[in-house]
Scaffold this motif. Structure first.
Motif, PDB file in Angstrom:
ATOM      1  N   ARG A  29       0.917  -0.932   0.004  1.00 41.29           N
ATOM      2  CA  ARG A  29      -0.063   0.365   0.019  1.00 41.29           C
ATOM      3  C   ARG A  29       0.509   1.581   0.220  1.00 41.29           C
ATOM      4  NH1 ARG A  29      -4.639  -0.553   4.552  1.00 41.29           N
ATOM      5  NH2 ARG A  29      -2.701  -1.082   5.781  1.00 41.29           N
ATOM      6  N   THR A  30       0.455   2.597  -1.105  1.00 38.96           N
ATOM      7  CA  THR A  30       1.363   3.363  -0.746  1.00 38.96           C
ATOM      8  C   THR A  30       0.596   4.221   0.032  1.00 38.96           C
ATOM      9  OG1 THR A  30      -0.351   4.117  -2.664  1.00 38.96           O
ATOM     10  CG2 THR A  30       1.498   3.114  -3.069  1.00 38.96           C
ATOM     11  N   GLY A  31      -0.803   4.028   0.841  1.00 38.94           N
ATOM     12  CA  GLY A  31      -1.092   5.371   1.563  1.00 38.94           C
ATOM     13  C   GLY A  31       0.248   5.913   2.948  1.00 38.94           C
ATOM     14  N   ARG A  32      -0.061   7.447   3.210  1.00 37.66           N
ATOM     15  CA  ARG A  32       0.488   7.167   4.057  1.00 37.66           C
ATOM     16  C   ARG A  32       0.167   8.231   4.824  1.00 37.66           C
ATOM     17  NH1 ARG A  32       1.786  12.492   3.218  1.00 37.66           N
ATOM     18  NH2 ARG A  32       0.762  12.712   1.350  1.00 37.66           N
ATOM     19  N   THR A  33       0.723   7.748   6.455  1.00 40.72           N
ATOM     20  CA  THR A  33      -0.332   8.216   7.219  1.00 40.72           C
ATOM     21  C   THR A  33       0.452  10.250   7.511  1.00 40.72           C
ATOM     22  OG1 THR A  33       0.578   6.446   9.063  1.00 40.72           O
ATOM     23  CG2 THR A  33      -0.548   8.078  10.014  1.00 40.72           C
ATOM     24  N   GLU A  34      -1.186  10.914   7.837  1.00 35.82           N
ATOM     25  CA  GLU A  34      -1.109  12.190   7.708  1.00 35.82           C
ATOM     26  C   GLU A  34      -0.791  13.094   8.910  1.00 35.82           C
ATOM     27  OE1 GLU A  34      -1.920  14.993   5.593  1.00 35.82           O
ATOM     28  OE2 GLU A  34      -2.027  16.361   7.438  1.00 35.82           O
TER      29      GLU A  34
ATOM     30  N   GLY B 103       0.138  -7.165   6.356  1.00 33.14           N
ATOM     31  CA  GLY B 103       1.455  -7.205   6.422  1.00 33.14           C
ATOM     32  C   GLY B 103       2.446  -6.746   6.157  1.00 33.14           C
ATOM     33  N   THR B 104       1.872  -5.621   5.804  1.00 37.45           N
ATOM     34  CA  THR B 104       3.275  -4.495   4.825  1.00 37.45           C
ATOM     35  C   THR B 104       3.765  -3.698   6.221  1.00 37.45           C
ATOM     36  OG1 THR B 104       0.810  -2.383   4.427  1.00 37.45           O
ATOM     37  CG2 THR B 104       2.104  -3.821   2.231  1.00 37.45           C
ATOM     38  N   PRO B 105       4.461  -2.506   6.663  1.00 42.99           N
ATOM     39  CA  PRO B 105       5.168  -2.212   7.202  1.00 42.99           C
ATOM     40  C   PRO B 105       4.651  -0.692   7.913  1.00 42.99           C
ATOM     41  CG  PRO B 105       6.186  -1.548   5.127  1.00 42.99           C
ATOM     42  CD  PRO B 105       5.058  -2.699   5.273  1.00 42.99           C
ATOM     43  N   VAL B 106       4.904  -0.931   9.394  1.00 48.89           N
ATOM     44  CA  VAL B 106       3.974   0.679   9.814  1.00 48.89           C
ATOM     45  C   VAL B 106       4.937   1.834   9.692  1.00 48.89           C
ATOM     46  CG1 VAL B 106       3.861   1.454  12.044  1.00 48.89           C
ATOM     47  CG2 VAL B 106       3.170  -0.920  11.574  1.00 48.89           C
ATOM     48  N   ASP B 107       4.314   3.124   8.980  1.00 50.84           N
ATOM     49  CA  ASP B 107       5.516   3.946   8.270  1.00 50.84           C
ATOM     50  C   ASP B 107       6.049   4.956   9.765  1.00 50.84           C
ATOM     51  OD1 ASP B 107       3.322   6.527   9.024  1.00 50.84           O
ATOM     52  OD2 ASP B 107       2.615   5.496   6.897  1.00 50.84           O
ATOM     53  N   PRO B 108       6.718   5.601  10.356  1.00 49.14           N
ATOM     54  CA  PRO B 108       6.979   6.313  11.076  1.00 49.14           C
ATOM     55  C   PRO B 108       5.668   6.911  11.707  1.00 49.14           C
ATOM     56  CG  PRO B 108       8.606   6.483   9.699  1.00 49.14           C
ATOM     57  CD  PRO B 108       7.430   5.729   8.103  1.00 49.14           C
TER      58      PRO B 108
END
Lengths: 115, 156
Positions: A29-34, B103-108
């Protein structure tokens, strides 16, 4: 034939997930956390623990702005983080309101008692 | 971007095996998609707690009581999960990893939100942590808010 990026077992090109381990075959998934959703949550927590009202009100504002932004942009994630920030912000405002109300009542009672 | 040592195909830095030939990349651990049970997570969290015990004691007496330890706890769980393959030292020891449901990584940024909510889970007599004992997906409150899962992992 292709191979699963997680476990390396062979999977059909058509398979949406790996039959062995369940890992999705599509690109991650390419979604970024806001970022402001995270900021709202942190403000909400600080509003309850350290300085109510001063940080709880911004938590509600920033949280609602973040939710509006996430709703408009499908590549952004973190709605539940923003919602938690808004809820904690309202809890902080509620606690502060009750505290102020008790303070005013105590003040009125003590002034009335002096007469 | 990384490349497969066997066939030279381009692979994602998180990929554990090459999507072209299936050769293991030697990176990270395999996600099993089995939810880590409560006692496994408890053991991992206890180990992390013991690791942070002395440093947070020192911070509490040198900076501000209470706040120093909280900041250390937040920073540790945020940076470890964000930059160490979704694992803290305790999680790696018991073989579990934090990831998104697929299962995809958690972003910062998400890891920061999870680490912040972790403090709230702890404030209410640890109720937010104990929640994982009966949640069907073994989620704590911080897993619910960040929409993360903790899966068991195996080393290839």
């Amino acid at each position: 034939m292709a191979f699963c990026a997680n476990c390396g077992s062979e999977v059909s090109d058509q398979a949406p997930v790996c039959p062995k381990c369940g890992h999705p075959r599509t690109a991650p998934r390419t979604g970024r956390t806001e970022g402001s959703a995270v900021a709202a949550l942190i403000l909400g927590i600080l509003g309850i623990t350290t300085c109510p009202l001063i940080l709880s009100i911004p938590a509600v504002i920033v949280g609602n702005q973040a939710r509006a932004k996430i709703r408009l942009d499908p590549t952004l994630e973190g709605d539940s983080l923003a919602r938690a920030g808004v809820v904690l912000g309202w809890v902080g405002i509620g606690l502060a309101t009750v505290g102020i109300a008790i303070g005013i009542l105590a003040l009125v009672a003590s002034v009335a008692g002096l007469r | 971007m990384a490349f497969c040592a066997n066939c030279g195909h381009e692979t994602s830095p998180q990929a554990l095996s090459c999507p072209q030939c299936g050769h293991p990349t030697g990176v990270g651990a395999l996600t099993t998609f089995e939810y880590a049970d409560f006692w496994t997570r408890f053991a991992g969290a206890l180990l992390d707690f013991l690791i942070l015990l002395i440093p947070s004691f020192v911070l509490n007496i040198s900076i501000v009581p209470f706040l120093g330890g909280l900041l250390l706890d937040f920073g540790y769980h945020w940076l470890m999960v964000a930059y160490w393959d979704g694992q803290t030292i305790g999680k790696r020891a018991v073989g579990v990893r934090v990831s998104r449901p697929d299962g995809t990584p958690v972003d910062p940024a998400l890891a920061a939100g999870r680490a912040a909510m972790r403090l709230v889970s702890g404030f209410v007599l640890l109720l937010g942590f104990i929640w994982a004992a009966w949640d069907p997906e073994k989620r704590t409150w911080h897993d619910m808010v960040a929409d993360t899962r903790v899966y068991r992992v195996t080393r290839p």
